[in-house]
Design an enzyme around this catalytic site. Sequence first.
Site, short mmCIF file in Angstrom:
data_model
loop_
_atom_site.label_atom_id
_atom_site.label_comp_id
_atom_site.label_asym_id
_atom_site.label_seq_id
_atom_site.Cartn_x
_atom_site.Cartn_y
_atom_site.Cartn_z
N CYS A 43 0.83 -1.20 0.00
CA CYS A 43 0.00 0.00 0.00
C CYS A 43 0.87 1.26 0.00
O CYS A 43 1.49 1.55 -1.01
CB CYS A 43 -0.99 -0.05 1.16
SG CYS A 43 -2.47 0.91 0.78
N HIS B 277 -3.56 -5.11 0.29
CA HIS B 277 -2.99 -5.67 1.52
C HIS B 277 -3.04 -7.19 1.52
O HIS B 277 -4.03 -7.77 1.98
CB HIS B 277 -3.79 -5.17 2.74
CG HIS B 277 -3.63 -3.70 3.00
ND1 HIS B 277 -2.75 -3.21 3.93
CD2 HIS B 277 -4.23 -2.63 2.43
CE1 HIS B 277 -2.83 -1.88 3.94
NE2 HIS B 277 -3.72 -1.51 3.05
N GLU C 154 -1.61 -9.17 3.41
CA GLU C 154 -1.54 -9.70 4.79
C GLU C 154 -2.91 -10.03 5.36
O GLU C 154 -3.02 -10.87 6.25
CB GLU C 154 -0.79 -8.73 5.71
CG GLU C 154 -1.49 -7.42 6.06
CD GLU C 154 -1.30 -6.30 5.05
OE1 GLU C 154 -0.99 -6.60 3.88
OE2 GLU C 154 -1.49 -5.12 5.43
#
Length: 537
Positions: A384, A510, A512
């Site tokens: 990001c 993202h 994650e």
Amino acid sequence: MSTTKYIFVTGGVSSSLGKGIIAASLAKLLQARGYKVTIQKLDPYINVDPGTLNPYEHGECYVTDDGAETDLDLGHYERFLNVSTSQANNVTTGKIYQSVIQKERRGEFLGKTVQVIPHITNEIKERVQILGKSGEFDIVITEIGGTVGDIESLPYIEAVRQLKWELGDDNALVIHLTLVPYLKAAGELKTKPTQHSVKTLMESGIRADILVCRTEHHLSDDLRRKLALFCNVQKEAVIESIDASTIYDVPNLMLEEGLDAIVLNKLNLSNTTSPNLDRWNQFLTRHKNPKSTVNIGLIGKYVELQDSYKSILESFIHAGAANEVKVNVISIHSEYINKDNIAEKFSKLNAVLVAPGFGERGIEGKVEAVRYAREQEIPFLGICLGMQMAVIEYARNVLGLKKANSTEMNADTPFPVIDLMEDQKSITNKGGTMRLGAWKCELQKDSLVDSVYGSTHIEERHRHRYEYNNTFRDQLEEAGMKSTGINQETNLVEIVEIPSHPWFVGVQYHPEYKSTVASPHPLFVAFVKAALDHSEK
Ligand code: GLN
């Protein structure tokens, strides 16, 4: 009539006892026995969602596929269960009041005085039962944020009391998580705080069915008996939750304590099959027996509070296990990185991750981190804001556009390589107005990311306002920074890479948020592998 069973998890004595991990571990065990389970978090704060909270206040803001900005516990739920959560899985006092007030304005209460009981509690009860009524789940576990006795949790506790009464003991139960502290001077574990917190719960009309006791030392038989007697629970319902070296040990610890068995028993559900944790345990074995270690720098500005980057840290654990390596994450504060100290600060790193973030603070250190990783051929992943910094660095140092920047940092930059899209320019409200949730992305064939994902169609979660500015795309591509992932509908660039570098990827989304124990995220797995290759050089 709904056959869904409801489990409520409350907390006493202290915050940060890990209700989320207990809820996720119990859910894991029930899922491993074949039940369909989901977990919901009720947060007593007045923010409508944690999207407007500084990470220092509340840790990371987690994002679901359907674009909810949520508490970080939802991340644990997904990582343990490998099942997506949604808007309905996180409810805040802000959401409850917003909805009740909107109903009042629409005249839906037909002239009645709108009150905490029944209107707020009814709204809470409805939100709890939405997940059950969807028919998707056998069991809904609802975690109540905060600690019993807090003024702001009262309406939630009252809603639980009513629901338990309405649903009946076979269909709803309460697990109370408390702390059994060890007094060093006395050489003893103390039960009094637990007795008091159970009493507080009783004053609100709720009897805990199961006690889960956080402790640093094992609970003796005597102590369990004492807790059972004074707290009005069966002795088998006193569950020890001893400190563990990793949160991923907790499901097995709860299994040994019989938490899932007693839950099923009380809810009148069959517990004839034993939980199948084979896959989970394979992961644990790999996690605990790494063959080597890599050092990965996490460059961010919220590094003092580890919860700010929760999902990234957990993704490294999943990806480390997949590679059978220990990922040693070295957090480096971006504010203190400069040209003069970077070689020393980065001397032990096998890879560099530049973290997400907002605002100007620490930005120049992040740009410097990208430059160093690019020039020194250290594997790089930008997430990001980290991806945006990679674009800025390339524009400044390779294209020679020295004043290149994001308009988030400098509204008057002559080279806005990262900029607001037209549809964002008219937005004034901050809450819930970013580009949020899952967006499709097409990967360029034969790119690095294509080989990483093994597919050219992907969907990843977003949370940002600013975007790669396509005005500079030709220039950047010609100079060697390729755009290898595009959202077809909007033509937005989602991924950049530098093919001449051993491993350099920046992603606007993202990754994650989607890494779980059962499916570690491919990008993290490949990034850790690249770090391993670097360490072996
Ligand atoms: N501040 C940047 C934006 O809003 C990046 C956000 C992030 O890293 N999540 O676009």
